[in-house]
Design a protein around this motif. Structure first.
Motif, PDB file in Angstrom:
ATOM      1  N   ALA A 422       0.835  -1.200   0.000  1.00  0.00           N
ATOM      2  CA  ALA A 422       0.000   0.000   0.000  1.00  0.00           C
ATOM      3  C   ALA A 422       0.870   1.250   0.000  1.00  0.00           C
ATOM      4  CB  ALA A 422      -0.929  -0.005   1.207  1.00  0.00           C
ATOM      5  N   ARG A 423       0.285   2.332  -0.392  1.00  0.00           N
ATOM      6  CA  ARG A 423       0.995   3.602  -0.486  1.00  0.00           C
ATOM      7  C   ARG A 423       1.378   4.090   0.918  1.00  0.00           C
ATOM      8  NH1 ARG A 423       0.891   6.544  -4.835  1.00  0.00           N
ATOM      9  NH2 ARG A 423      -0.961   5.402  -5.550  1.00  0.00           N
ATOM     10  N   PRO A 424       2.640   4.491   1.136  1.00  0.00           N
ATOM     11  CA  PRO A 424       3.041   4.984   2.464  1.00  0.00           C
ATOM     12  C   PRO A 424       2.414   6.339   2.752  1.00  0.00           C
ATOM     13  CG  PRO A 424       4.844   5.209   0.905  1.00  0.00           C
ATOM     14  CD  PRO A 424       3.770   4.452   0.188  1.00  0.00           C
ATOM     15  N   PRO A 425       2.448   6.774   4.029  1.00  0.00           N
ATOM     16  CA  PRO A 425       1.843   8.083   4.367  1.00  0.00           C
ATOM     17  C   PRO A 425       2.440   9.233   3.559  1.00  0.00           C
ATOM     18  CG  PRO A 425       2.324   6.834   6.364  1.00  0.00           C
ATOM     19  CD  PRO A 425       2.925   6.064   5.225  1.00  0.00           C
ATOM     20  N   LEU A 426       3.746   9.206   3.347  1.00  0.00           N
ATOM     21  CA  LEU A 426       4.389  10.222   2.512  1.00  0.00           C
ATOM     22  C   LEU A 426       4.581   9.641   1.118  1.00  0.00           C
ATOM     23  CD1 LEU A 426       5.701  13.012   2.327  1.00  0.00           C
ATOM     24  CD2 LEU A 426       7.873  11.929   2.928  1.00  0.00           C
ATOM     25  N   ASP A 427       3.730  10.081   0.193  1.00  0.00           N
ATOM     26  CA  ASP A 427       3.764   9.529  -1.158  1.00  0.00           C
ATOM     27  C   ASP A 427       5.053   9.957  -1.860  1.00  0.00           C
ATOM     28  OD1 ASP A 427       3.056   8.243  -3.423  1.00  0.00           O
ATOM     29  OD2 ASP A 427       1.495   9.646  -4.041  1.00  0.00           O
ATOM     30  N   ARG A 428       5.733   8.989  -2.447  1.00  0.00           N
ATOM     31  CA  ARG A 428       6.988   9.269  -3.143  1.00  0.00           C
ATOM     32  C   ARG A 428       7.216   8.190  -4.186  1.00  0.00           C
ATOM     33  NH1 ARG A 428      10.980   5.844  -1.457  1.00  0.00           N
ATOM     34  NH2 ARG A 428      10.574   4.646   0.456  1.00  0.00           N
ATOM     35  N   ALA A 429       8.127   8.464  -5.091  1.00  0.00           N
ATOM     36  CA  ALA A 429       8.487   7.479  -6.113  1.00  0.00           C
ATOM     37  C   ALA A 429       9.586   6.567  -5.581  1.00  0.00           C
ATOM     38  CB  ALA A 429       8.948   8.185  -7.382  1.00  0.00           C
ATOM     39  N   LEU A 430       9.588   5.334  -6.034  1.00  0.00           N
ATOM     40  CA  LEU A 430      10.635   4.389  -5.656  1.00  0.00           C
ATOM     41  C   LEU A 430      11.947   4.770  -6.345  1.00  0.00           C
ATOM     42  CD1 LEU A 430       8.589   1.087  -5.984  1.00  0.00           C
ATOM     43  CD2 LEU A 430       9.397   2.091  -3.869  1.00  0.00           C
ATOM     44  N   ASP A 431      13.048   4.647  -5.623  1.00  0.00           N
ATOM     45  CA  ASP A 431      14.346   4.920  -6.218  1.00  0.00           C
ATOM     46  C   ASP A 431      15.189   3.641  -6.202  1.00  0.00           C
ATOM     47  OD1 ASP A 431      15.159   4.605  -3.600  1.00  0.00           O
ATOM     48  OD2 ASP A 431      15.470   6.742  -3.245  1.00  0.00           O
TER      49      ASP A 431
END
Length: 685
Positions: A422-431
């Motif tokens: 699931a999407r984490p609380p702080l939405d970000r792109a995977l690096d």
């Protein structure tokens, strides 16, 4: 008397620190930051001498104190950087920079006539608060030094760090006492002089002992140091604000001070309790203060602890999901398990299962097994068909806004499953760090899952062996019982006086003997009954006969197509239906009938066994219903449903189950329909 003690305590301390500085320059241990330590010791001796000769309130003494503080801070910085393996985190450098600024600010406040001159009360309190803040901040840095010691570090460095702790703790107590009293007391200064003598002796013992002077700073220590400095700054701000309010508040000073303290505390607690803010701070600190996003040692220890927490940690599937989700701070996860040629939803952790379809994703399974690539769903939503993973991801995943990434679990060139995060609380792109860490973690949990499945298969085989061994003894007992019943039937035939009673007894005994002989033949390894080839049989008469035989035990209702003809083994079909009807009766309330319904479709015949009992959960139906030796009844063997499915598949059919907890269950037996030629053969047979 007090002035004499003040003079001699600081003079002796100056002599001790001066001697230590001279010794450090001439005979330093290998690895000791010689020049910074000697400078700090020399400036401390100069400050103690200034206190003894000029007094505590002189501007020269205040300047010497500031230089002493800066020298010791510089020594700690050099000690932190003495690790040859890696540079200390930028976060600690930021902390040191803040502490240096506080030291300079306290010097400016002192030289401007604040704490010890005829300045205003606000300026005096400000200077004292800055001195306390400086002492607290340096104590935090000393704690960071001590926590960063390797286990093999010698005792010399520990003695020096203990001495520094006493050094700054003494300054804090002296400043706090002056803040409470409104001025410095000579008695407190005497105590500080004696404490400085003890500090000098402790540093001398540390220099005399051998040890490796190297510090390793962990990420946890860094975050703790930043947190403690922030707390100290918060209290210093409270002190400054309340002092300012006392100056301008007038008659409502106490009310304004209470409101400010209460309001600021509530605001801070509200911000700290926000999960999004905590995640944002963690990401920003890791991004700007460290070379890597993750502390791999800490993450791997937490990962393995979660997987190994068998007691109280939930089933292995849920522990796997939590271990992977914790790496990226994901609040929920779903395990996608092999289901036929695709991947279907399995266990879940904090995920609403009503949002998940029951249809397996076939294209996704083949894609993950072929590429082993972690699928970032936001990239597919953004790029559409241009994404290389777009054709493999089912639409229902893209329609779920909380679905964030799919992590494959490869094991020995096969796909053990996948994890939907699931999407984490702080939405970000995977690096690249996320991809590397999740890829390694996916392989690790795949091995755990494969080992668990192998253990289940081994345990199942062992249970089969135990089951066969148990029934080997039962066969012997049944054989003896059959012999006894046969002998009883013969004796009753010769000696019974009442003809009617004799006839009933003979019929009963012979029927029992026949049943047990049939059971003996089925269970014996040397007299295994051979299954009949499927043939055309009329289903409705068989259903009605089974219902009539069960009507004494429980009400059974039959309905459906009377002309239904199926291709089946009559003995196997009767045994299959007998298992399912018995299960339905045991699950039903006494006043709720079991319904047997026969239906005819184009190429199949369906037999529905419906009850209104307690029902079963979807997880039990999917994972446990058709497994051998798994039963929801305390005294059940867990063989009936397993054997029923084996018998149905042996006749070319299948069994489907639809159940809801508290509503009831429907078992549907689906068989091939017989054509006219098959029916004629069945009649002839």
């Amino acid at each position: 008397m007090v002035s004499t003690l003040l003079l001699w305590s600081h003079a002796i301390a100056a002599l001790l620190f001066g001697g230590l500085a001279f010794r450090t320059l001439r005979n330093a241990e290998p690895g000791v930051p010689r020049r910074p330590l000697a400078a700090a010791l020399a400036l401390t001796a100069f400050w103690a001498l200034a206190v003894a000769g000029l007094g505590m309130t002189d501007a020269g003494t205040r300047l010497a104190e500031a230089l002493r503080n800066l020298a010791w801070i510089g020594f700690m910085i050099v000690l932190q950087r003495n690790d040859r393996n890696a540079r200390p985190p930028l976060a600690l450098g930021t902390v040191y920079g803040v502490v240096v600024l506080v030291a300079l600010a306290s010097l400016v406040a002192d030289l401007s006539g604040g704490t010890r001159s005829a300045g205003t009360a606000v300026a005096a309190e400000t200077a004292l608060l800055l001195h306390m803040l400086l002492a607290v901040a340096t104590l935090v840095l000393v704690q960071a030094l001590y926590s960063g010691f390797p286990r093999a570090v010698g005792g010399g460095l520990r003695w020096v760090v203990f001495a520094l702790a006493g050094f700054w703790a003494t300054d804090f107590l002296l400043s706090a006492d002056a803040y409470i009293e409104g001025h410095y007391r000579p008695e407190s200064a005497v105590i500080r002089g004696l404490a400085m003598m003890a500090v000098a002796l402790a540093i001398g013992m540390g220099l005399h002992r051998k040890g490796e002077w190297k510090v390793q700073v962990s990420r946890t220590v860094t975050f703790q140091s930043l947190s403690l400095v922030a707390i100290a700054a918060y209290f210093a701000l409270l002190g400054l604000a309340t002092s300012a309010i006392a100056t301008i508040g007038g008659s409502n000073t106490r009310l304004f001070q209470t409101a400010f303290v209460f309001g600021s505390t509530v605001a801070i607690l509200t911000l700290v309790s926000n999960s999004w803010l905590r995640a944002w701070l963690k990401v920003k600190l890791a991004k700007h203060f460290f070379r890597h996003r993750y502390d791999y040692r800490a993450e791997w220890m937490r990962f393995t602890d979660t997987l190994g927490a068998a007691e109280g940690g939930g089933p292995l599937d849920e522990r796997i999901l939590k271990a992977i989700a914790d790496l990226t701070l994901s609040p929920a996860a779903v395990l996608l398990v092999p289901e036929g040629a695709g991947l279907g939803p399995g266990a879940s952790w904090n995920w609403d299962r009503s949002t998940l379809p029951a249809v397996p994703a076939q294209e996704l399974a083949g894609h993950l097994e072929a590429t082993g690539r972690i699928v970032e769903l936001d990239a597919i939503r953004r790029d559409g068909a241009a994404s290389p993973d777009a054709s493999a991801v089912p639409q229902w995943m893209l329609d779920l806004p909380e679905a964030w990434a799919v992590v494959p679990m490869p094991h020995l060139n096969t796909l053990a499953g996948a994890i939907l995060l699931a999407r984490p609380p702080l939405d970000r792109a995977l690096d690249w760090e996320d991809f590397d860490l999740l890829k390694v973690a996916g392989r690790q949990v795949a091995s755990y899952l494969a080992e668990a499945r192998a253990q289940e298969a081994l345990a199942e085989a062992q249970r089969f062996d135990e089951f066969n061994r148990r029934f080997a003894f039962i066969l012997h007992d049944i054989k003896n019982l059959v012999s006894q019943l046969t002998l009883t039937a013969r004796n009753a035939e010769r000696h019974a006086d009442n003809p009617a009673f004799r006839a009933d007894m003979i019929a009963t005994l012979q029927d029992s003997a026949g049943r047990m002989n049939a059971l003996l033949a089925r269970l014996s390894q040397h007299h295994r009954s051979r299954a009949e080839a499927p043939r055309a049989i009329e289903v409705m008469p068989l259903i009605e006969r089974l219902a009539a035989s069960r009507s004494v035990q429980h009400p059974v209702v039959t309905l459906g197509a009377p002309t239904a003809v199926a291709l089946a083994d009559p003995t196997a079909l009767e045994q299959l239906l007998d298992h399912l009807i018995q299960n339905a009766i045991e699950a039903s309330p006494p006043n709720e009938p079991v319904t047997l319904a026969v239906g005819v479709e184009a190429d199949s015949v369906t037999i529905n066994i419906v009850d209104r009992g307690c029902g079963m959960s979807p997880a039990f139906v999917r994972d446990r219903l058709f497994k051998p030796f798994v039963s929801s009844k305390p005294d059940g063997f867990g063989i009936g449903a397993f054997e029923a499915r084996q018998l149905a598949e042996g006749m070319g059919g299948r069994i489907e189950v639809n159940s809801r907890e508290g509503k009831g269950t429907r078992f549907q037996v689906i068989l091939k329909a017989a054509h006219a030629a098959d029916f004629a053969v069945g009649r002839a047979a």
